[in-house]
Scaffold this active site. Structure first.
Site, PDB file in Angstrom:
ATOM      1  N   HIS A 164       0.779  -1.244   0.000  1.00  0.00           N
ATOM      2  CA  HIS A 164       0.000   0.000   0.000  1.00  0.00           C
ATOM      3  C   HIS A 164       0.811   1.295   0.000  1.00  0.00           C
ATOM      4  O   HIS A 164       0.424   2.257   0.650  1.00  0.00           O
ATOM      5  CB  HIS A 164      -0.917  -0.001   1.223  1.00  0.00           C
ATOM      6  CG  HIS A 164      -2.027  -1.012   1.183  1.00  0.00           C
ATOM      7  ND1 HIS A 164      -1.837  -2.342   0.947  1.00  0.00           N
ATOM      8  CD2 HIS A 164      -3.368  -0.852   1.336  1.00  0.00           C
ATOM      9  CE1 HIS A 164      -3.002  -2.984   0.992  1.00  0.00           C
ATOM     10  NE2 HIS A 164      -3.945  -2.103   1.224  1.00  0.00           N
ATOM     11  N   GLY A 215      -3.314   0.172  -5.708  1.00  0.00           N
ATOM     12  CA  GLY A 215      -4.118  -1.016  -5.431  1.00  0.00           C
ATOM     13  C   GLY A 215      -5.239  -0.686  -4.463  1.00  0.00           C
ATOM     14  O   GLY A 215      -6.319  -1.256  -4.525  1.00  0.00           O
ATOM     15  N   HIS A 216      -4.985   0.213  -3.563  1.00  0.00           N
ATOM     16  CA  HIS A 216      -6.023   0.736  -2.660  1.00  0.00           C
ATOM     17  C   HIS A 216      -6.078   2.229  -2.887  1.00  0.00           C
ATOM     18  O   HIS A 216      -5.173   2.964  -2.529  1.00  0.00           O
ATOM     19  CB  HIS A 216      -5.702   0.415  -1.204  1.00  0.00           C
ATOM     20  CG  HIS A 216      -6.864   0.643  -0.277  1.00  0.00           C
ATOM     21  ND1 HIS A 216      -7.646   1.778  -0.310  1.00  0.00           N
ATOM     22  CD2 HIS A 216      -7.379  -0.140   0.711  1.00  0.00           C
ATOM     23  CE1 HIS A 216      -8.594   1.693   0.628  1.00  0.00           C
ATOM     24  NE2 HIS A 216      -8.454   0.540   1.251  1.00  0.00           N
ATOM     25  N   GLU A 335     -14.815  -8.042   1.341  1.00  0.00           N
ATOM     26  CA  GLU A 335     -15.374  -6.839   2.007  1.00  0.00           C
ATOM     27  C   GLU A 335     -16.032  -5.970   0.945  1.00  0.00           C
ATOM     28  O   GLU A 335     -15.760  -4.776   0.830  1.00  0.00           O
ATOM     29  CB  GLU A 335     -14.246  -6.076   2.712  1.00  0.00           C
ATOM     30  CG  GLU A 335     -13.430  -6.966   3.662  1.00  0.00           C
ATOM     31  CD  GLU A 335     -12.267  -6.236   4.332  1.00  0.00           C
ATOM     32  OE1 GLU A 335     -11.787  -5.239   3.764  1.00  0.00           O
ATOM     33  OE2 GLU A 335     -11.867  -6.648   5.432  1.00  0.00           O
ATOM     34  N   CYS A 431      -8.393   0.239  10.729  1.00  0.00           N
ATOM     35  CA  CYS A 431      -8.806   1.274   9.787  1.00  0.00           C
ATOM     36  C   CYS A 431      -9.975   2.087  10.312  1.00  0.00           C
ATOM     37  O   CYS A 431      -9.998   3.307  10.197  1.00  0.00           O
ATOM     38  CB  CYS A 431      -9.133   0.670   8.428  1.00  0.00           C
ATOM     39  SG  CYS A 431     -10.317  -0.663   8.468  1.00  0.00           S
ATOM     40  N   CYS A 432     -10.973   1.423  10.893  1.00  0.00           N
ATOM     41  CA  CYS A 432     -12.215   2.131  11.179  1.00  0.00           C
ATOM     42  C   CYS A 432     -12.119   3.165  12.295  1.00  0.00           C
ATOM     43  O   CYS A 432     -12.589   4.301  12.115  1.00  0.00           O
ATOM     44  CB  CYS A 432     -13.337   1.136  11.436  1.00  0.00           C
ATOM     45  SG  CYS A 432     -13.673   0.103   9.987  1.00  0.00           S
TER      46      CYS A 432
END
Lengths: 667, 667
Positions: A164, A215-216, A335, A431-432
């Site tokens: 990433h 990619g992200h 996801e 992440c969240c």
């Protein structure tokens, strides 16, 4: 040109929202800082700051030796590497997920927003020191991703799809811009710019350059933001390159990963050029981050082809792939978005981050065209799926936000392994929580956007905004009764003869039922769900009374499992029933028709909330004889016992321990 | 001692069942033989007979060289190995799944049963030649699994958990016994015995022996059968050893697979000694095969502790883990039992083979105690989940038997990848089709069991049975109207003064509503759901009129997703609605109360079947305004359009192309 209002010009002082932002400021940001520094004994270690320090040491050593940085030969150690025990971590090794750097960036972004609203010298000093550590890790050429700095630069940018680096760059830019805008300090901003300059120098379709893309996704929207702050065309060009190159033949990710050849890469939204995409597919967070960047580009360039794609992708989500809670991502496999109308309640993925990304996308579409279709969903996602992501005490978090929970199934059924009946403290892949933090601290920039002469009010919260029109400051003060009642007052001061226009969203949930007072003599018109008020001649108090009465809501019949079922909403809030109030067996409860709903205000959750009681019957088919198995009985008669189904706002669920929960009920 | 009636003494001549067995005889058995020989161009290749030939060649070569077989050094090539192209297969290599040998065994088992009922010299000659090929492959020491014979005997029995040698032995025994009982030919039986002798010589708890047990059970029940045919104690001892050793500490599979240490091995039912097991867990086929062996042992040994375990495991299935169709296996993860009451309709695994195994288990429990609780479920599984496994033309098969299908979801949702909306031609891992074949060709031995003086009738089908009582032949002829009506006549001839007892099951689905005629003057009593008739003084026609009227059935409320939903049954048949009859949107149809069901006989499927029409309403909530998203509307009023929901027996579904199907409906 419509832009978000500078959050320094928005002062939120709202019973509901200030509690949320205070929670982030007082609980989440300090806790997250401890996490970044691995100071929380019972949480998964982060190693985020550890990695920056390790990279900084390596850098320093090189500088001391008086020669250019020579990286070790790269060795892949896994997508996430953790030492067996915390104390066994080596000072010069990289740990955690390979995108661990982004945890700092999300934190500093939230810190920036928070400082903009609440100056806090101690926090600012902590942040400055953290920035020093981060900047120390940057290579002389501008590269700044500790995973490769530590593990070996020879393989940097060699796996764009899965590693990433560009994602970390994107988050770094977002964080740096936020901190710069809050404090005026540009050290981190310059570091981010140098990283972006380095990337701009090696990526592109020209011979000898890397013709790949993230990619992200996130770098796209981050680079547009950097462009808008700095005015530097090269950041915009890089963002446009990333967007337009995505999905072009020959597919870059197939070159990197030949085993995937011929399989449409929906997961990364790289299955076709983005301008041709019409259906929202793949990893939901990635998708809405990409679409946000595309919307930025459509707005900045005026590119109608791209706008058409953005509108189609929005509609694809809004009309076929959206949970009633504003959640997206119907399947945990990848996801990801499932196929249209596949919105299972109990196996939902509905990731908090994905709803946050949907809000990013919505705000950007609103910048192109103020239309209630975007803000209604922005509000829906915010009040339900996003707020649900964080516990009332700000100390635990949901990644997955199901619409129906049977705790036993979460524990025993691998198909629901991703669904947790109670919020989790902190995850290794965190992440969240930081995403919630950066959204809530900047919520003012979602509530309001502005053009030259117009202030758009998308979300209602008590707040003060100063807007400059024709060289004069117009003061707007909002007093909002939402979520308890639907009364909103907007005080406008100093607008006389400025040409100021106030655009107030009439929420879709009112079904057009509202009253307005105080606009007598002003010019008013309704367009795309916004009430435009202009011709201010004096200071005014405009009062809106929205119909916030509870209502029963049904899904499109193509949402298979919601057939013969209904949910209850009140204003923007979706309601749910919990075992704590209703006992077990929520599936056996049927709403009575005609629907009768009673409201009551409660402070039992420590906030003002409205409970709803809806008349229902608990059904059991009894009396018949079992045959073959005790599981099945011939229907004889039905026993219906009257009950009041007790409902609370969805975002409050799971604050009273583990139990059944459901949003939809038979009727 | 209760035993199944020798199928050579049962002549089935039933409109319904004869069609099924004829289909197996005329379609499935020849087709399967072509498959075993890789002669079906568009089906997955089997390589089953290829492997036996390759092993035979290897054997012959060794014998020619005049020395003992020297195996190649074993190399693992994968759980299933197929050449890129059929013609690239090498003569001396093993292909297919490592349990591919068992395909022959299941085929020869079905052939045996079929020959017992319908002598067929051509088929018998084919079978004899196949047996020659198989026996040629056997090593001088008796070992007979071509996977290791070809790939290297040094590793034989080194992976009991995953490599199916003992499973192949079990199937070989079952096939050999069937063929021997049908034809009197013992060549294959002797080969199976020699393999079992070899295994008996190296397995056990004694020093130097392998103290493991099968990873996939079946050898247990097969060895008891071999014992009962041959009278040899060593087969019984080996079976008892396998059963009692299973799950003993230290766990054998953990020794083989140390990575699984400490994780309870539910999948293989090896998490604890079998006598202590009370809940049916793990791979459903494995489980019911094991329980069948345990029931054999409990019967043969009279071991009450083991019987208690069998009864508890039966009840665990029957009362908490059984689909209304007689299917078992709530989850595709591990093709396994899920937790109690977790019986999802649309993601069901409900494998055909598992229902067949449940029938094995039921028959064995009936041999211990004739109780309707076993035969009711045996019948349910047979008439629904098992028959559903095969298309009406006998040419395509279901492995998974869902209770609700939305074809789009099967195609687009990976979570339902295992659910197929139409039957498949043949699979590489072809367990279900040959299992259906061997069950249907031997269905007589499930319909009837006998003790010294009693004939137990568990399933009703028109047939003739000869039973020897007190040295005299009693003739019993059954004429059954099931499935069209509930009228059954039983003609008993030659029973006068023999002490003959006729035990007739009163199906649970009658709810005790039946009439009997012709038993005047005889002694009758009802016990555990069976009507015992004795004291025959003359030839008699006994007529039973079972109440087969359709009925609405509801699930235990703990079956979460069946709440507020109901299914329809008639006699042993579960009914379903198909898109072909009702259009799309089955979920939006609600049954009207009080339920009104109309019956009509149809021959449109090429068989006599009864259709049901049930009064229903198609519900759509209309009129309300959509907000935010077109997906959700505020409920305004409901539009209910009256409709007749058209139902067909579940086993007939998916014979008219792809479409929605559902067993449960809102009411």
């Amino acid at each position: 040109m419509i832009r978000p209002v500078d959050i320094k010009r928005v002062k939120i002082d709202d019973r509901f929202w200030s509690r949320e932002t205070e929670l982030v400021r007082k609980e989440v940001i300090p806790y997250q800082w401890d996490i970044l520094n691995d100071r929380v004994p019972d949480a998964a270690p982060s190693f985020c700051m550890h990695n920056f320090k390790a990279a900084g040491n390596l850098n320093r050593k090189m500088r001391t030796l008086g020669r250019d940085y020579e990286a070790p030969k790269y060795t892949y150690r896994g997508f996430a590497v953790f030492p067996e025990r915390r104390e066994e971590a080596k000072d010069d090794e990289f740990y955690g997920f390979l995108f661990q750097d982004s945890d700092f960036s999300k934190w500093i972004e939230a810190v920036g927003y928070s400082l903009a609203a609440y100056p806090d010298p101690v926090l600012e000093e902590t942040a400055d020191k953290a920035i020093d550590i981060v900047c120390d890790a940057q290579l002389p050429n501008g590269y700044l991703d500790t995973y490769y700095i530590i593990n070996g630069m020879d393989k940097s940018f060699s796996d764009l799809r899965d590693h990433h680096e560009l994602y970390c760059m994107g988050h770094l830019i977002e964080g740096a811009v936020s901190y710069y805008q809050a404090t005026g300090k540009d050290k981190l901003l310059n570091a981010a710019r140098r990283f972006a300059d380095y990337v701009a120098g090696i990526f592109g379709t020209e011979e000898g350059r890397i013709n790949g893309y993230p990619g992200h996704e996130i770098a796209e929207m981050a680079l547009f933001r950097l462009y808008e702050v700095t005015g530097e065309e090269r950041y915009r060009n890089l963002a446009e390159y990333f967007i337009d190159q995505r999905g072009q033949e020959p597919l870059y990710f197939e070159k990197e990963h030949p085993d995937m050849k011929g399989k449409p890469d929906y997961y990364h939204q790289a299955h076709m050029p983005v301008r041709k995409q019409r259906e929202a597919v793949g990893h939901a967070v990635r998708a809405v981050y990409l679409y946000s960047g595309m919307a930025d580009m459509a707005r900045i360039t005026g590119d109608t082809e791209l706008l058409t794609a953005c509108e189609a992708l929005w509609d694809s989500i809004a009309d076929t792939k959206l949970y009633i809670t504003g959640g997206i991502g119907g399947t945990h496999i990848g996801e990801a978005f499932s196929f249209p109308y596949d919105l299972p309640n109990d196996t939902a993925y509905s990731e908090t981050c994905a709803s946050i990304g949907l809000i990013f996308f919505a705000r950007r579409m609103l910048q192109i065209k103020p239309d209630r279709k975007y803000s209604d969903i922005m509000e829906l996602a915010l009040y339900n799926c996003v707020l649900s992501g964080m516990a009332l005490d700000g100390k635990s978090f949901f990644y997955v936000n199901p619409l129906e929970v049977l705790p036993e199934a979460c524990a025993k059924d691998e198909r629901k392994e991703h669904v947790k009946p109670v919020r989790q403290k902190w995850f290794g892949c965190a992440c969240c929580p930081p995403n919630i933090a950066r959204l809530l601290t900047s919520v003012g920039s979602y509530a309001y956007t502005e053009s030259e002469d117009t202030l758009f009010t998308h979300l209602y919260m008590s707040s003060k905004i100063t807007k400059s029109v024709s060289g004069r400051d117009v003061g707007i003060r909002v007093e909002s009764g939402i979520p308890v009642n639907g009364e909103v007052s907007v005080f406008v001061e100093g607008a006389a003869d400025t040409g100021f226009v106030l655009a107030l969203r009439i929420p879709g949930w009112t079904s057009g039922k509202y009253e307005i007072k105080g606009a007598e003599g002003l010019e008013t018109s309704v367009r795309d769900g916004y009430l435009y008020i202009s011709g201010f001649d004096s200071d005014r108090e405009i009062r809106l009374m929205f119909d916030i009465s509870p209502r029963v809501v049904v899904s499109d019949p193509r949402v298979n499992e919601d057939n013969l079922r209904a949910a209850v909403m009140r204003g923007p809030f979706v309601y749910c029933a919990e075992e704590a109030d209703n006992g077990k067996g929520l599936r056996s409860i049927r709403l009575k028709r005609p629907f009768e709903i009673r409201q009551s205000v409660t402070d039992e959750f420590g906030i003002d909330a409205v409970r709803l009681d809806i008349s229902a019957v608990r059904v059991s088919a009894t009396g018949g004889e079992a045959f073959a198995s005790r599981l099945y009985k011939t229907f004889d008669r039905m026993s219906e016992s009257e009950t009041d189904l007790k409902l609370i706002p969805y975002f409050l669920w799971s604050n009273r321990g583990e139990g059944e929960m459901s949003v939809f009920f038979g009727y």
